[in-house]
Write a protein that holds these residues in place. Sequence first.
Motif, short mmCIF file in Angstrom:
data_model
loop_
_atom_site.label_atom_id
_atom_site.label_comp_id
_atom_site.label_asym_id
_atom_site.label_seq_id
_atom_site.Cartn_x
_atom_site.Cartn_y
_atom_site.Cartn_z
N PHE A 71 64.14 38.22 -16.75
CA PHE A 71 64.04 38.83 -18.07
C PHE A 71 63.14 40.06 -18.06
CE2 PHE A 71 61.33 39.16 -21.86
CZ PHE A 71 62.28 39.46 -22.83
N LEU A 72 61.96 39.91 -17.45
CA LEU A 72 60.94 40.96 -17.50
C LEU A 72 61.38 42.25 -16.80
CD1 LEU A 72 57.79 38.77 -16.78
CD2 LEU A 72 58.43 39.78 -18.97
N ALA A 73 62.00 42.13 -15.61
CA ALA A 73 62.32 43.32 -14.81
C ALA A 73 63.24 44.28 -15.55
CB ALA A 73 62.96 42.89 -13.48
N ASP A 74 64.20 43.74 -16.29
CA ASP A 74 65.14 44.60 -17.00
C ASP A 74 64.63 44.99 -18.38
OD1 ASP A 74 67.00 44.57 -14.92
OD2 ASP A 74 67.93 42.73 -15.64
N ARG A 75 63.79 44.14 -18.99
CA ARG A 75 63.36 44.41 -20.36
C ARG A 75 62.20 45.40 -20.43
NH1 ARG A 75 64.09 41.84 -25.26
NH2 ARG A 75 66.13 41.39 -24.34
N ARG A 114 59.93 47.69 -14.07
CA ARG A 114 59.30 47.16 -12.86
C ARG A 114 57.78 47.35 -12.90
NH1 ARG A 114 64.71 46.23 -13.15
NH2 ARG A 114 65.90 47.02 -11.38
N LYS A 115 57.35 48.50 -13.29
CA LYS A 115 55.92 48.85 -13.27
C LYS A 115 55.10 47.95 -14.20
CE LYS A 115 52.97 52.69 -14.75
NZ LYS A 115 52.94 54.12 -15.11
N SER A 134 55.87 38.50 -6.42
CA SER A 134 56.67 38.36 -5.20
C SER A 134 58.13 38.72 -5.45
CB SER A 134 56.57 36.94 -4.66
OG SER A 134 57.10 36.00 -5.57
N ALA A 135 58.60 38.61 -6.70
CA ALA A 135 59.97 38.98 -7.02
C ALA A 135 60.09 40.46 -7.38
CB ALA A 135 60.49 38.12 -8.17
N ILE A 136 59.12 40.98 -8.12
CA ILE A 136 59.26 42.34 -8.65
C ILE A 136 58.82 43.41 -7.65
CG2 ILE A 136 56.98 42.52 -9.73
CD1 ILE A 136 60.36 43.74 -11.15
N VAL A 137 57.83 43.13 -6.82
CA VAL A 137 57.33 44.16 -5.90
C VAL A 137 58.41 44.61 -4.92
CG1 VAL A 137 55.71 44.64 -4.02
CG2 VAL A 137 54.89 43.60 -6.14
N PRO A 138 59.17 43.71 -4.26
CA PRO A 138 60.24 44.19 -3.37
C PRO A 138 61.30 45.01 -4.10
CG PRO A 138 59.74 41.90 -2.88
CD PRO A 138 59.02 42.24 -4.16
N TRP A 149 65.62 52.15 -12.65
CA TRP A 149 65.46 51.49 -13.95
C TRP A 149 65.47 52.53 -15.07
CZ3 TRP A 149 61.75 51.53 -17.89
CH2 TRP A 149 61.91 50.53 -18.86
N LEU A 150 64.78 53.65 -14.85
CA LEU A 150 64.75 54.71 -15.86
C LEU A 150 66.15 55.23 -16.15
CD1 LEU A 150 61.62 56.74 -14.69
CD2 LEU A 150 61.82 55.39 -16.79
#
Length: 516
Positions: free
Chosen positions: A75-79, A82-83, A124-128, A201-202
């Motif tokens: 949910f977080l990565a797309d909403r 990433r940063k 660990s999921a978002i950094v890569p 993402w942008l």
Amino acid sequence: MGKGYNARIAANPYIVGSFACIGGGLFGLDISSMSAVLSNDAYSRVFHRPGPNAQGAIVASMPAGSLVGALAVTFLADRIGRKKTIILAGIIWVIGSILQCASVNRGMLVVGRIIAGMSVGISSAIVPIYQSEITAPAIRGRMVSLQQWSITWGILIQYFIAFGCSYIDGVASFRIPWGLQMIPAIILSVGMLFFPESPRWLFDQGREDEARQILADLHGDGNLDNELVVLEYEEIKQQVYFERTEGAKSYVDLIKPGVFRRVVLGSSLQMWSQLSGMNIMMYYIIYVFQGAGLTGRRGNLIADSIQYVLNVLLTVPAIIYIDKWGRRPMLLIGTLLMGFWLMLVGGLQGRFGHWGTVDGSRIWVIENNDSATKAIIVCSYLFVCSFAITMGPVSWTYPAEIFPMKVRGKAVSIATATNWLFNFALAWAVPPGLSTIAYKTYFIFGTFNFAAFIHIFFMFPETKQRTLEEVEEIFAQGHVFAAWKVSKDVGKKTLAEVAGQNKGKETNSVDEKASH
């Protein structure tokens, strides 16, 4: 960069990618923050001398939280991007560390570890994902593999801090290390404010000018017309336009043809990395060396530290050469070597050991046999070296680069959640396993490594030095059970070809609108 990112330091892809790796280091901090206190008398007193099952539950509480955190990334990565997700992970880690540092009973400690685990799962999921989306194909493997190196540094640094504090009398011997681990998370959250968002993402959010400027700053010294920048921009544009025609992002997309296969590959690789047996050698190395006949707390701690140093050093060649050696060869060689060393450890333990008592606990132990003791220690070191130079870095790199952008956040979080699911199960199961089936535990993990070799040989195609968009062509080609047949030139496109495809797509889009 773009809006406000004018500092040269923020335009260097190596600095941007490596700084985010502090998030991976948090996992390493946790591993050694627990392994180093297993022989600490003050820790045993405060938490009422936990037995194998209770200690396993305490250790497993962190990966349990990590499982939740990794799933939250879907949910977080797309909403929020990433940063901001990385920044959030650092804040959560600080909260968890405060609770651990102040814990007065097992319940409070477990709650603190669950919260800190959520942070580790998120990072660990978002950094890569972040690293794979801000780096050029030629260095992507190297940058993402830094995630594993940061884990090894976290293990090493925290272990020596805990080792030094072990000479302090009282609860400060474990509370100080648990408190100090907040510092890297604070640095991560504050520092990420000055780094760019993922250009992919942008672009997906409609902020195309920002995305192009960031690509130019990262890969073209600010030149918007740089050939690599134009190529990447056009490929991202092509992929985004294609994915937009496919409909909204949802979990259903993960089981669609062409995607589900990759979800299985990414998740299974994370599973194999845990089933390789590295958990035994990191979380519970003190138990392993006790069983080998290494007596004395000081001697055991020193032997453990050597292993952690080797883990850091042997990850370096993998980082340097991962984009030259390739993912497949590293995984195949690594699984064979790890299986071999674990079988040797199990064989030596079975031949020369017997049931005995060490520090009041029942344990399968080797006594009065220096040769067998040294052989097991050496095999343990060689196992860790084999993991560090092969499976460790690739297990983070491969899942981050095989998914289409439309589902990348969800898919990588599912793969990472698989890592934490097996980490949780093994962290809990290994202490009781060593206290019941003893040396047979090593045979089980050795067999897992040989099974991983077979799976990887038949089903994992090579992805080195491909853009994330070129990886699409690799999986479109097929070869589900013959991964070695994938051509080295699959997916390779020139700038003119990519631009031509985009022009065609835009023309079709205009025609469709006109027809309506």
